[in-house]
Design a protein around this motif. Sequence first.
Motif, PDB file in Angstrom:
ATOM      1  N   TYR A  43       0.841  -1.194   0.000  1.00 46.67           N
ATOM      2  CA  TYR A  43       0.000   0.000   0.000  1.00 46.67           C
ATOM      3  C   TYR A  43       0.873   1.240   0.000  1.00 46.67           C
ATOM      4  CZ  TYR A  43      -3.389  -3.509   1.380  1.00 46.67           C
ATOM      5  OH  TYR A  43      -4.177  -4.635   1.416  1.00 46.67           O
ATOM      6  N   ASP A  45       0.643   5.142   0.551  1.00 42.03           N
ATOM      7  CA  ASP A  45      -0.142   6.280   1.009  1.00 42.03           C
ATOM      8  C   ASP A  45       0.437   7.525   0.342  1.00 42.03           C
ATOM      9  OD1 ASP A  45      -1.407   8.362   2.284  1.00 42.03           O
ATOM     10  OD2 ASP A  45      -0.831   7.748   4.301  1.00 42.03           O
ATOM     11  N   GLN A  77      -3.256   4.639  -2.035  1.00 46.12           N
ATOM     12  CA  GLN A  77      -4.215   5.206  -1.089  1.00 46.12           C
ATOM     13  C   GLN A  77      -4.058   6.718  -1.062  1.00 46.12           C
ATOM     14  OE1 GLN A  77      -2.811   3.113   2.404  1.00 46.12           O
ATOM     15  NE2 GLN A  77      -4.437   1.604   2.229  1.00 46.12           N
TER      16      GLN A  77
END
Length: 97
Positions: A43, A45, A77
């Motif tokens: 992921y 960010d 994200q």
Amino acid sequence: MSKVTVTKLSDAQFRVSGELTRNSISAEPLVNKHSQSNHKTWYFDLSDVSRVDTAGLAWLIHSFAELKQQGIRLELQNIPEQLQKLMQLGQVTNLFE
């Protein structure tokens, strides 16, 4: 101009900060820096990304391809609006879904 930095928050969570532009991204691939993860999804960010251009998008696509070769999925994200527009223009939004 602030150079892009990638901070490892956990084995699968990374924070991308700074500018994702041709003047600030490193030629060094992300995978070589952080390939010690056993997770199937990473992921990114992007909430701290202040600016993005097509070179930054290309860097993300290259990172996506490198990780995919290792069997790792990349999920973005908090995608900045500027990057969302570039992804739509380049018709690559589906890569990161």
